[in-house]
Design a protein around this motif. Sequence first.
Motif, short mmCIF file in Angstrom:
data_model
loop_
_atom_site.label_atom_id
_atom_site.label_comp_id
_atom_site.label_asym_id
_atom_site.label_seq_id
_atom_site.Cartn_x
_atom_site.Cartn_y
_atom_site.Cartn_z
N ALA A 1 -4.44 9.68 15.13
CA ALA A 1 -3.02 9.63 14.75
C ALA A 1 -2.20 8.58 15.50
O ALA A 1 -1.36 7.92 14.88
CB ALA A 1 -2.39 11.01 14.90
N PRO A 2 -2.39 8.37 16.80
CA PRO A 2 -1.55 7.37 17.47
C PRO A 2 -1.72 5.95 16.92
O PRO A 2 -0.86 5.10 17.12
CB PRO A 2 -2.02 7.43 18.93
CG PRO A 2 -2.63 8.78 19.09
CD PRO A 2 -3.23 9.10 17.75
N TYR A 3 -2.81 5.71 16.22
CA TYR A 3 -3.09 4.36 15.70
C TYR A 3 -2.75 4.19 14.22
O TYR A 3 -2.88 3.09 13.68
CB TYR A 3 -4.58 4.03 15.91
CG TYR A 3 -5.00 4.08 17.35
CD1 TYR A 3 -4.56 3.12 18.26
CD2 TYR A 3 -5.81 5.10 17.82
CE1 TYR A 3 -4.93 3.17 19.59
CE2 TYR A 3 -6.20 5.16 19.15
CZ TYR A 3 -5.75 4.19 20.03
OH TYR A 3 -6.13 4.25 21.35
N LEU A 4 -2.33 5.25 13.55
CA LEU A 4 -2.03 5.15 12.12
C LEU A 4 -0.89 4.18 11.85
O LEU A 4 0.14 4.22 12.53
CB LEU A 4 -1.68 6.53 11.55
CG LEU A 4 -2.84 7.51 11.41
CD1 LEU A 4 -2.32 8.91 11.08
CD2 LEU A 4 -3.84 7.05 10.36
N ASP A 5 -1.08 3.34 10.88
CA ASP A 5 -0.05 2.39 10.46
C ASP A 5 0.99 3.14 9.63
O ASP A 5 0.64 3.81 8.66
CB ASP A 5 -0.68 1.27 9.63
CG ASP A 5 0.31 0.19 9.28
OD1 ASP A 5 1.26 0.48 8.51
OD2 ASP A 5 0.16 -0.94 9.75
N LEU A 6 2.25 3.02 10.01
CA LEU A 6 3.32 3.76 9.34
C LEU A 6 4.16 2.88 8.43
O LEU A 6 5.21 3.29 7.95
CB LEU A 6 4.23 4.42 10.40
CG LEU A 6 3.51 5.29 11.43
CD1 LEU A 6 4.50 5.84 12.44
CD2 LEU A 6 2.73 6.39 10.76
N SER A 7 3.67 1.68 8.15
CA SER A 7 4.47 0.71 7.39
C SER A 7 4.21 0.74 5.88
O SER A 7 4.77 -0.07 5.15
CB SER A 7 4.19 -0.70 7.91
OG SER A 7 2.88 -1.11 7.56
N GLY A 8 3.33 1.64 5.42
CA GLY A 8 3.04 1.70 3.99
C GLY A 8 1.72 1.04 3.62
O GLY A 8 1.37 0.97 2.45
N LYS A 9 0.96 0.56 4.60
CA LYS A 9 -0.31 -0.11 4.31
C LYS A 9 -1.48 0.85 4.16
O LYS A 9 -2.55 0.45 3.73
CB LYS A 9 -0.63 -1.11 5.42
CG LYS A 9 0.35 -2.26 5.48
CD LYS A 9 0.01 -3.21 6.62
CE LYS A 9 1.07 -4.31 6.73
NZ LYS A 9 0.86 -5.11 7.93
N ASN A 10 -1.28 2.11 4.53
CA ASN A 10 -2.34 3.10 4.39
C ASN A 10 -2.70 3.21 2.91
O ASN A 10 -1.82 3.27 2.05
CB ASN A 10 -1.84 4.45 4.94
CG ASN A 10 -2.94 5.46 5.13
OD1 ASN A 10 -3.71 5.74 4.23
ND2 ASN A 10 -3.01 6.02 6.33
N THR A 11 -4.00 3.25 2.60
CA THR A 11 -4.41 3.32 1.19
C THR A 11 -4.34 4.74 0.63
O THR A 11 -4.60 4.94 -0.55
CB THR A 11 -5.82 2.73 0.97
OG1 THR A 11 -6.77 3.51 1.69
CG2 THR A 11 -5.87 1.27 1.41
N SER A 12 -3.97 5.72 1.46
CA SER A 12 -3.72 7.07 0.98
C SER A 12 -2.26 7.16 0.54
O SER A 12 -1.34 7.15 1.37
CB SER A 12 -3.99 8.11 2.08
OG SER A 12 -3.45 9.36 1.72
N ALA A 13 -2.04 7.24 -0.76
CA ALA A 13 -0.67 7.33 -1.27
C ALA A 13 0.03 8.58 -0.76
O ALA A 13 1.22 8.57 -0.46
CB ALA A 13 -0.68 7.31 -2.80
#
Length: 196
Positions: free
Chosen positions: A164-176
């Motif tokens: 979790a601390p490394y998750l990108d929060l800018s909308g680039k995650n491929t999980s909609a």
Amino acid sequence: MSHLVFFLEEASAAAMLKAVVPHLVPEGISIHYYFFEGKQDLEKRLEHRLRGWNKPDTRFIIMRDQDSADCRSVKSRLMEIILRSGKAEVCLVRIACHELESFYLGDLAAVEKAFPRCKAAHFQKGRLYRDPDNTTPNAAEQLRKLVQGGGVSYQKISGSRAIAPYLDLSGKNTSASFNILIQGIQRLARELDSGG
């Protein structure tokens, strides 16, 4: 003081959100995480928990996994419970499609940072990871396989804490469904911050 309250299916969701939410919510908003013992426990106790929370300036996010159920029926069932509680206007329901680990498969760079020996990031453009909400029905098992490739075993709670601390929060995650969750948190935080 304003409050953002999360009612969650399980402890691993709380572990993930505790690392993510402070980056999305301004200071001055109190954040609370309550997790249940699975989806049946969440649905059984949710109405009582919502009714019991009487602090003003509160918004609620209710989150659970879709698993093999129909997403719309899961959300509809949760909305019925929320309507009975009388707090529908301050609640937001978010469903992890298919499960929490789909969020992590949508950001394999974060998985690799958490588990450097697994070298997962280069798989992101592969069929299973371009749209993990729709192509990976057993995301936890797929994540276990990826992480085991680096010689580590994946456990739900400790894995959530690690990734979790490394998750990108800018909308680039491929999980909609992850991106929709993040947008929902940001929207409720703005409402609370503006006194709305």
